[in-house]
Motif scaffolding. Structure first.
Motif, PDB file in Angstrom:
ATOM      1  N   ASP A  77       0.814  -1.219   0.000  1.00 37.92           N
ATOM      2  CA  ASP A  77       0.000   0.000   0.000  1.00 37.92           C
ATOM      3  C   ASP A  77       0.844   1.264   0.000  1.00 37.92           C
ATOM      4  O   ASP A  77       0.472   2.278   0.578  1.00 37.92           O
ATOM      5  N   VAL A  78       1.975   1.216  -0.673  1.00 38.70           N
ATOM      6  CA  VAL A  78       2.846   2.385  -0.773  1.00 38.70           C
ATOM      7  C   VAL A  78       2.285   3.310  -1.851  1.00 38.70           C
ATOM      8  O   VAL A  78       2.051   2.885  -2.979  1.00 38.70           O
ATOM      9  N   PHE A  79       2.065   4.568  -1.474  1.00 30.66           N
ATOM     10  CA  PHE A  79       1.638   5.534  -2.477  1.00 30.66           C
ATOM     11  C   PHE A  79       2.070   6.938  -2.084  1.00 30.66           C
ATOM     12  O   PHE A  79       2.240   7.256  -0.921  1.00 30.66           O
ATOM     13  N   ASP A  93       4.343  -1.500 -11.459  1.00 30.51           N
ATOM     14  CA  ASP A  93       4.902  -0.384 -12.205  1.00 30.51           C
ATOM     15  C   ASP A  93       6.021   0.399 -11.522  1.00 30.51           C
ATOM     16  O   ASP A  93       6.445   1.420 -12.043  1.00 30.51           O
ATOM     17  N   ALA A  94       6.495  -0.047 -10.373  1.00 28.78           N
ATOM     18  CA  ALA A  94       7.496   0.756  -9.651  1.00 28.78           C
ATOM     19  C   ALA A  94       8.745  -0.053  -9.297  1.00 28.78           C
ATOM     20  O   ALA A  94       9.373   0.177  -8.266  1.00 28.78           O
ATOM     21  N   HIS A  95       9.130  -0.957 -10.165  1.00 29.11           N
ATOM     22  CA  HIS A  95      10.305  -1.791  -9.901  1.00 29.11           C
ATOM     23  C   HIS A  95      11.562  -0.960  -9.657  1.00 29.11           C
ATOM     24  O   HIS A  95      12.368  -1.277  -8.780  1.00 29.11           O
ATOM     25  N   GLY A  96      11.732   0.115 -10.419  1.00 30.56           N
ATOM     26  CA  GLY A  96      12.909   0.971 -10.265  1.00 30.56           C
ATOM     27  C   GLY A  96      12.969   1.650  -8.913  1.00 30.56           C
ATOM     28  O   GLY A  96      14.045   1.797  -8.328  1.00 30.56           O
ATOM     29  N   VAL A  97      11.813   2.055  -8.394  1.00 25.28           N
ATOM     30  CA  VAL A  97      11.764   2.677  -7.063  1.00 25.28           C
ATOM     31  C   VAL A  97      12.271   1.700  -6.017  1.00 25.28           C
ATOM     32  O   VAL A  97      13.125   2.027  -5.193  1.00 25.28           O
ATOM     33  N   TYR A  98      11.752   0.484  -6.052  1.00 31.81           N
ATOM     34  CA  TYR A  98      12.092  -0.492  -5.015  1.00 31.81           C
ATOM     35  C   TYR A  98      13.482  -1.096  -5.202  1.00 31.81           C
ATOM     36  O   TYR A  98      14.117  -1.497  -4.229  1.00 31.81           O
TER      37      TYR A  98
END
Length: 150
Positions: free
Chosen positions: A88-90, A126-131
Motif C-alpha cells: 500500500d505504498v503511495f 509499475d514501480a520496480h525501479g523505485v524499489y
C-alpha cells in the motif's frame, strides 16, 4: 534523522520539508482510504472499514508535507522478527517526482523495530525501479512461491 517522538514508540523522520511518521493519530484515513479505493490499481473499490482494519494490524507509515497534510502512505505487514511485506505504498500526485516513494520504502525497511527481518517481500506492477533503489529484486526462486488470489 529518526526521532523517537513519545512513549508510544512513534517515530519521525524529516527531509526537505516532508515528515514520515508512525504516529497513528496523524493518519488522514479519508485520504488513505480514498486513494486505495479510487486510485490504487491493487485495491480498486476497497471498503474503508477494511482499510482501517488492515492498518490496525500493520506497521503503518504516514508521509506529510510541510503543512502537515497527508502526502503519502505505506504499511508493513510483519511478524516483527523474521518476515515483512511492504504494501500500500503511495505518494499523492502533487508530491511525486521528489524521490518520496523511495524514501518512504527506505524508512520502512530500515525501521529500528525491524532490524532482525531477513525476508522482505512486496508486489508492484509499475514501480520496480523505485524499489530496486532500496534493495528489492525479482525473486531468485519464483518456483518456490505460491499464492491464492480471491
Amino acid at each position: 534523522m529518526c526521532l523517537l517522538v513519545n512513549e508510544t514508540r512513534a517515530y519521525e523522520w524529516r527531509r526537505d520539508g516532508y515528515t514520515i511518521s508512525t504516529e497513528r493519530k496523524r493518519f488522514d484515513m479519508g485520504v488513505i482510504a480514498r486513494f486505495l479505493a479510487e486510485e490504487a490499481y491493487w485495491s480498486p473499490g476497497i471498503d474503508r472499514d477494511l482499510v482501517e482494519k488492515a492498518i490496525a494490524g500493520s506497521m503503518p507509515f504516514g508521509l506529510y508535507d510541510a503543512t502537515g497534510a497527508q502526502a503519502g502512505f505505506a504499511r508493513v505487514v510483519t511478524d516483527g522478527t523474521l518476515f515483512a511485506y511492504l504494501r500500500d505504498v503511495f505518494i499523492l500526485k502533487q508530491h511525486r517526482g521528489r524521490g518520496l516513494g523511495t524514501w518512504l520504502a527506505e524508512i520502512a525497511v530500515s525501521h529500528p523495530d525491524l532490524t532482525t527481518i531477513k525476508g522482505w517481500m512486496l508486489a508492484t506492477d509499475d514501480a520496480h525501479g523505485v524499489y530496486a533503489k532500496v534493495g528489492f529484486h525479482s525473486l531468485k526462486r519464483p518456483d518456490w512461491y505460491m499464492q491464492i488470489i480471491r
